[in-house]
Design a protein around this motif. Structure first.
Motif, PDB file in Angstrom:
ATOM      1  N   GLN A  43      -5.690  -1.632  10.329  1.00 32.21           N
ATOM      2  CA  GLN A  43      -5.680  -0.255   9.835  1.00 32.21           C
ATOM      3  C   GLN A  43      -4.543   0.514  10.509  1.00 32.21           C
ATOM      4  N   PHE A  44      -3.861   1.346   9.713  1.00 35.21           N
ATOM      5  CA  PHE A  44      -2.814   2.232  10.200  1.00 35.21           C
ATOM      6  C   PHE A  44      -3.234   3.675   9.951  1.00 35.21           C
ATOM      7  N   LYS A  45      -2.889   4.562  10.876  1.00 32.66           N
ATOM      8  CA  LYS A  45      -3.154   5.978  10.662  1.00 32.66           C
ATOM      9  C   LYS A  45      -2.382   6.801  11.683  1.00 32.66           C
ATOM     10  N   PHE A  46      -2.326   8.118  11.453  1.00 27.83           N
ATOM     11  CA  PHE A  46      -1.754   9.035  12.423  1.00 27.83           C
ATOM     12  C   PHE A  46      -2.843   9.525  13.375  1.00 27.83           C
ATOM     13  N   GLY A  77       4.368   7.447   2.038  1.00 26.63           N
ATOM     14  CA  GLY A  77       4.955   6.286   2.693  1.00 26.63           C
ATOM     15  C   GLY A  77       4.453   4.991   2.083  1.00 26.63           C
ATOM     16  N   ILE A  78       5.131   3.914   2.385  1.00 29.82           N
ATOM     17  CA  ILE A  78       4.806   2.591   1.843  1.00 29.82           C
ATOM     18  C   ILE A  78       4.672   1.608   3.000  1.00 29.82           C
ATOM     19  N   ILE A  79       3.674   0.732   2.915  1.00 32.52           N
ATOM     20  CA  ILE A  79       3.560  -0.379   3.850  1.00 32.52           C
ATOM     21  C   ILE A  79       3.518  -1.685   3.041  1.00 32.52           C
ATOM     22  N   ILE A 128      -4.611   3.754   6.184  1.00 33.23           N
ATOM     23  CA  ILE A 128      -4.166   2.693   5.280  1.00 33.23           C
ATOM     24  C   ILE A 128      -4.706   1.387   5.843  1.00 33.23           C
ATOM     25  N   GLU A 129      -5.487   0.669   5.056  1.00 31.75           N
ATOM     26  CA  GLU A 129      -6.148  -0.535   5.533  1.00 31.75           C
ATOM     27  C   GLU A 129      -5.724  -1.767   4.744  1.00 31.75           C
ATOM     28  N   ALA A 158       0.855  -1.191   0.000  1.00 30.67           N
ATOM     29  CA  ALA A 158       0.000   0.000   0.000  1.00 30.67           C
ATOM     30  C   ALA A 158       0.888   1.236   0.000  1.00 30.67           C
ATOM     31  N   THR A 159       0.543   2.201  -0.841  1.00 34.61           N
ATOM     32  CA  THR A 159       1.286   3.453  -0.923  1.00 34.61           C
ATOM     33  C   THR A 159       0.372   4.600  -0.512  1.00 34.61           C
TER      34      THR A 159
END
Length: 201
Positions: free
Chosen positions: A182-185, A193-195, A40-41, A32-33
């Motif tokens: 899920q990722f977030k600030f 960013g990239i995951i 980002i899920e 995921a970019t």
């Protein structure tokens, strides 16, 4: 006593493994970019195929200064991202001018049966060259018996211009299979960013 020797038994001489044998090598599932992304899920690929799922987050850059990069999980097709977490969080840090360095437990970033997003990297700077990177591992997310253990190791460029080496671990306190992450600030979008998402074992 007789000694039985087997020829050609060095691992270096093994050219192939049967398909049912795990080599332990990470297998990339998806990437995921982020681009001014609220979150980002990862909503597919988390199942019983692998024992461990690993997320590598690379140069995650926030829109908002001193925001915390964090994660949460959920089950089935739910999208509340509020699973119960008990965790630990400690950090070492060193300022750019060399004036301060320390290793400490950070009580404000752990959880005790909390349902909030778990911080992986706190206070990430949003300067042009500031970001955070690291790895999150979740163990046996499809288990219907045990809680889901996780371990994260990260590094961040703090908004106050110092290096932070971060250690976070804990468990997601549910015996229901985890199917999404899920990722977030904590504030603002993820500018870039990239995951990378891997299965291991």
């Amino acid at each position: 006593m007789a000694i039985i020797k087997h020829g050609n038994n060095a691992l270096a001489n093994v050219t192939a493994f049967p398909s049912a044998v795990s080599t332990g090598k990470p297998v990339l599932i998806s990437t995921a970019t982020a681009s001014s992304s609220a979150s980002i899920e990862f909503t597919s690929g988390i199942d019983s195929t692998y024992d461990v799922y690993q997320f590598e987050f690379i140069d995650i850059h926030p829109a908002t200064d001193n925001a915390n990069f964090s994660f949460q999980t959920d089950t089935g097709t739910n999208t509340n991202y509020n699973q119960t977490i008990t965790s630990t969080y400690f950090a070492s840090y060193h300022t750019e001018d060399g004036s301060t360095a320390a290793l400490q437990y950070v009580t404000g970033q752990d959880q005790a049966q909390g349902t909030g997003f778990q911080t992986l990297v706190d206070a990430v700077g949003n300067g042009n060259d500031e970001s955070c990177s690291g790895t999150l591992q979740i163990f046996q997310p499809s288990s219907s018996t045990f809680v889901k253990h996780f371990i994260a190791r990260s590094h961040g460029y703090n908004g106050s211009d110092y290096s932070t080496d971060l250690f976070c671990a804990g468990y997601i306190n549910t015996a229901t299979a985890i199917t999404r992450v899920q990722f977030k600030f904590s504030s603002g979008n993820t500018d870039s960013g990239i995951i990378k998402f891997y299965g291991v074992g």
